[in-house]
Design a protein around this motif. Structure first.
Motif, PDB file in Angstrom:
ATOM      1  N   ARG A 477      -2.914   7.749  -6.197  1.00 47.28           N
ATOM      2  CA  ARG A 477      -1.316   7.097  -5.288  1.00 47.28           C
ATOM      3  C   ARG A 477      -0.111   8.075  -5.325  1.00 47.28           C
ATOM      4  NH1 ARG A 477      -4.049   2.377  -7.249  1.00 47.28           N
ATOM      5  NH2 ARG A 477      -4.563   1.403  -5.180  1.00 47.28           N
ATOM      6  N   LYS A 482       2.460   6.365  -3.215  1.00 44.04           N
ATOM      7  CA  LYS A 482       2.567   5.349  -3.377  1.00 44.04           C
ATOM      8  C   LYS A 482       2.689   4.122  -4.357  1.00 44.04           C
ATOM      9  CE  LYS A 482      -0.738   5.109   0.376  1.00 44.04           C
ATOM     10  NZ  LYS A 482      -0.284   4.423   1.296  1.00 44.04           N
ATOM     11  N   THR A 483       2.710   2.944  -4.062  1.00 42.09           N
ATOM     12  CA  THR A 483       3.687   2.184  -5.235  1.00 42.09           C
ATOM     13  C   THR A 483       1.689   1.639  -5.792  1.00 42.09           C
ATOM     14  OG1 THR A 483       3.092  -0.085  -3.736  1.00 42.09           O
ATOM     15  CG2 THR A 483       5.478   1.751  -5.075  1.00 42.09           C
ATOM     16  N   GLU A 484       2.021   0.983  -7.433  1.00 40.36           N
ATOM     17  CA  GLU A 484       0.692   0.194  -7.054  1.00 40.36           C
ATOM     18  C   GLU A 484      -0.191  -0.641  -6.216  1.00 40.36           C
ATOM     19  OE1 GLU A 484       0.895  -0.733 -11.339  1.00 40.36           O
ATOM     20  OE2 GLU A 484       1.578   1.221 -12.114  1.00 40.36           O
ATOM     21  N   GLU A 485       0.884  -1.327  -5.830  1.00 39.49           N
ATOM     22  CA  GLU A 485       0.544  -2.813  -5.028  1.00 39.49           C
ATOM     23  C   GLU A 485      -0.004  -2.084  -3.353  1.00 39.49           C
ATOM     24  OE1 GLU A 485       3.263  -1.826  -6.897  1.00 39.49           O
ATOM     25  OE2 GLU A 485       3.057  -4.031  -8.038  1.00 39.49           O
ATOM     26  N   ASP A 486       0.295  -0.447  -2.916  1.00 40.03           N
ATOM     27  CA  ASP A 486      -0.515   0.177  -2.018  1.00 40.03           C
ATOM     28  C   ASP A 486      -1.884   0.540  -2.124  1.00 40.03           C
ATOM     29  OD1 ASP A 486       2.264   0.191  -1.177  1.00 40.03           O
ATOM     30  OD2 ASP A 486       2.240   2.454  -1.706  1.00 40.03           O
ATOM     31  N   VAL A 487      -2.699   0.147  -0.861  1.00 41.00           N
ATOM     32  CA  VAL A 487      -4.565   0.128  -0.471  1.00 41.00           C
ATOM     33  C   VAL A 487      -3.983   1.352  -0.651  1.00 41.00           C
ATOM     34  CG1 VAL A 487      -6.277  -0.599   0.416  1.00 41.00           C
ATOM     35  CG2 VAL A 487      -3.959  -2.443  -0.580  1.00 41.00           C
ATOM     36  N   LEU A 488      -5.202   2.410  -0.935  1.00 38.19           N
ATOM     37  CA  LEU A 488      -5.632   3.562  -0.809  1.00 38.19           C
ATOM     38  C   LEU A 488      -6.845   3.717   0.393  1.00 38.19           C
ATOM     39  CD1 LEU A 488      -5.870   5.428  -3.939  1.00 38.19           C
ATOM     40  CD2 LEU A 488      -4.412   5.453  -2.270  1.00 38.19           C
ATOM     41  N   GLU A 492      -6.776   8.715   3.261  1.00 33.09           N
ATOM     42  CA  GLU A 492      -6.093   9.139   3.116  1.00 33.09           C
ATOM     43  C   GLU A 492      -6.837   9.501   1.203  1.00 33.09           C
ATOM     44  OE1 GLU A 492      -2.478   6.474   2.920  1.00 33.09           O
ATOM     45  OE2 GLU A 492      -3.529   5.480   1.750  1.00 33.09           O
TER      46      GLU A 492
END
Length: 593
Positions: A477, A482-488, A492
């Motif tokens: 991330r 990306k932030t911690e809330e973003d889904v991987l 990606e």
């Protein structure tokens, strides 16, 4: 059931000395010892049921057979680590040890050669097995060990493993020796040149290559059998090297001096990778023959090529002569008999006169080894290595094949070894040897990309512990912004797995080019004095010719081959027109037999 029992049992014991007891932060390492289980079963059967002697006697014979399997040296410590701090402690013991041999091997997680384990073995330290994809970063001690030329990293196809380490984790290395050419040189290739084959030839022991272990998943928690397999693959390389060294080295000869011609050299033709298979199972059986680039066509052609006025310009191959005729640029003048008597006359006026006037090039040369005279397994050999020849001014190498000779495989090996040693000495004398070591080059690894790619590769493991998976996802991330809330998304992660980690070094100059520049051989080193540069280049070429003479001691050179032949091109020697007998420049003196 007894005959199929495992040949190893893991025994947990405290370390007998302070050598590394503190390295595992309170944990007791497993020492893998050779303890055949049937050795415990057979005495029990004999004591309890004397009538079972008929069973225990075959077991005793089986014990003798199994004793021929390679086992780790007694009291060897095997440490499995995926913690950077722990790994640094163990690597400190490797780096502080005196100069010696380090066995190196890797195990792959998939068919794309993604490294799951790195195994390092050395006396008296023991064996360290690193789970590189699970490390937060690469230990500094690991890079130090790989770059330490006093510690010879040895194994089979070790150069391939080191390239994978550099591509996937940014780890450079130098000071490595492949056991394959060593085994071939000293006649230990009767069973093949794979690790198990060399082990059998040198140590008289069989190496455990059970398919179920070799093809197993190395990215999950490892079993004792997997640990034993991985540790033996690394430590056996040390024992093989020591065995050959004790048997073949001269009295008092230092181990690095004994194998110096094989250090940092990649053997050609000894192994070939296959695609689509997993791990070690993906390697083909290696040939016992040392292969060199054998010629598919003859180097020298005996077909005379004439100008429209009948001037003998050169001797060409049958293929080139047929091309002239097929394109309507020439016609055949002979009676159409054997191709060896073929003569082709051009229908156009060429720009130059070819080699007219130069008897060396106009003679019919034989396609045979200049060293021993054989006509089999011929290889084209550049007397001046291409890495240096391409740096010379164009006027000293244009249309010149005087320093291209034919050698058989045996003579090619002698000449190649001597050429490599002379190159190493030249680079060392000019102070650029350290820049030409393995792992140094026009590219460097972006450590941020390396870390992200390693984390993405680790996420492909099906049974990765939750806390480790969370750590790796944080790294990916962060790399993707990306932030911690973003889904991987899986796409990606896959893109990060396939990212290129190497970056071009701006202004990089290879060691060979740097050496040629310091010697004043390149085009830009004229400094207004062309004669002085010609003298430097001529002296340089003569040294390489002498190297060939000393290493191969040729007896079958073409007539007119000369150690001191001029390096000037034809027109500089004879002029642009056709030379007459009085104005010809003497350029060669035949070597005496």
């Amino acid at each position: 059931f007894w005959l199929k029992a495992h040949s190893f049992a893991a025994v947990a014991r405290p370390l007998p000395c302070a050598g590394a007891a503190h390295l595992l932060s309170g944990r007791v390492p497993l020492r893998l010892e050779s303890t055949p289980r049937f050795c415990l079963v057979a005495p029990l059967l004999s004591m309890s049921w004397p009538a079972c002697d008929d069973i225990t006697r075959p077991l005793a014979r089986y014990r003798n057979i199994r004793a021929s399997f390679y086992t780790l040296p007694p009291r060897t410590v095997v440490i499995l680590s995926e913690d950077v701090v722990e790994a640094e402690e163990v690597l400190r013991a490797f780096n502080s040890a005196p100069p010696g041999v380090v066995g190196l091997d890797t195990e792959w997680a998939d068919a794309s050669c993604s490294i799951a384990l790195l195994q390092l073995a050395m006396r008296p330290v023991g064996c360290l097995i690193l789970r590189l994809p699970r490390l937060e970063r690469m230990p500094d001690g690991l890079q130090t060990l790989l770059l330490d030329e006093r510690k010879l990293k040895c194994g089979v196809a070790v150069a391939h493993d080191l390239r994978l380490l550099e591509a996937q984790f940014g780890l450079s290395a130098r000071g490595f020796v492949d056991l394959q050419p060593l085994a071939v040189r000293h006649g230990h290739d009767q069973h093949g040149v794979g690790l198990a084959s060399i082990c059998r030839a040198v140590l008289g022991s069989s190496l455990n290559k059970t398919a179920s272990i070799r093809k197993s998943d190395w990215s999950v928690e490892l079993s004792r059998d997997q640990l034993s397999y991985a540790a033996c693959d690394a430590f056996v390389a040390v024992d093989i090297f020591d065995g050959m060294y004790r048997r073949h080295a001269a009295s008092g000869e230092e181990f690095r001096a004994w194998c110096r011609e094989f250090v940092d050299r990649v053997p050609k033709g000894l192994h070939k990778q296959t695609q689509g298979k997993v791990g070690r199972a993906g390697r083909k059986q290696r040939s016992t023959k040392v292969c060199a680039p054998q010629r598919k066509t003859a180097l020298y052609g005996g077909i005379r090529l004439l100008s429209p006025t009948g001037v003998h310009l050169a001797n060409v191959s049958e293929a080139k002569a047929s091309w002239y005729i097929g394109q309507g640029l020439g016609e055949r003048l002979d009676d159409g008999g054997a191709s060896s008597n073929m003569v082709v006359k051009l229908n156009f006026v060429p720009k130059g006169v070819g080699h007219n006037g130069d008897e060396f090039y106009l003679q019919i040369m034989e396609n045979r080894c200049v060293g021993c005279g054989t006509e089999n397994d011929l290889v084209r050999f550049s007397v001046v290595p291409h890495v240096f020849r391409c740096q010379l001014p164009i006027r000293f190498k244009e249309h010149s094949s005087h320093d291209i000779v034919l050698l058989c495989h045996s003579c090619f090996g002698l000449a190649s070894d001597a050429s490599q040693e002379m190159r190493r000495r030249l680079l060392q004398d000019e102070g650029v040897l350290e820049n030409g070591s393995f792992g140094k080059g026009p590219f460097v690894s972006d450590q941020q990309k390396v870390q992200a790619r390693g984390a993405a590769l680790a996420l492909s493991a099906a049974r990765l512990p939750d806390e480790v998976r969370t750590q790796k996802e944080v790294i990916v991330r962060k790399f993707l912004g990306k932030t911690e809330e973003d889904v991987l998304a899986e796409e990606e992660i896959e893109s990060v797995r396939n990212i290129k980690t190497r970056v071009a070094v701006e202004g990089y100059v290879s060691p060979d080019v740097a050496c040629a520049q310091r010697l004043g051989l390149t085009e830009e080193c004229t400094d207004g004095d062309a004669d002085a540069q010609e003298e430097r280049c001529f002296k340089f070429v003569v040294e390489w010719r002498q190297c060939l003479l000393d290493s191969v001691q040729p007896r079958f050179f073409p007539s007119g081959w000369d150690l001191h032949r001029s390096i000037r091109k034809h027109d500089d020697l004879f002029g642009p027109g056709l030379p007459d007998e009085e104005s010809r420049v003497q350029v060669s003196v035949p070597l005496e037999a």
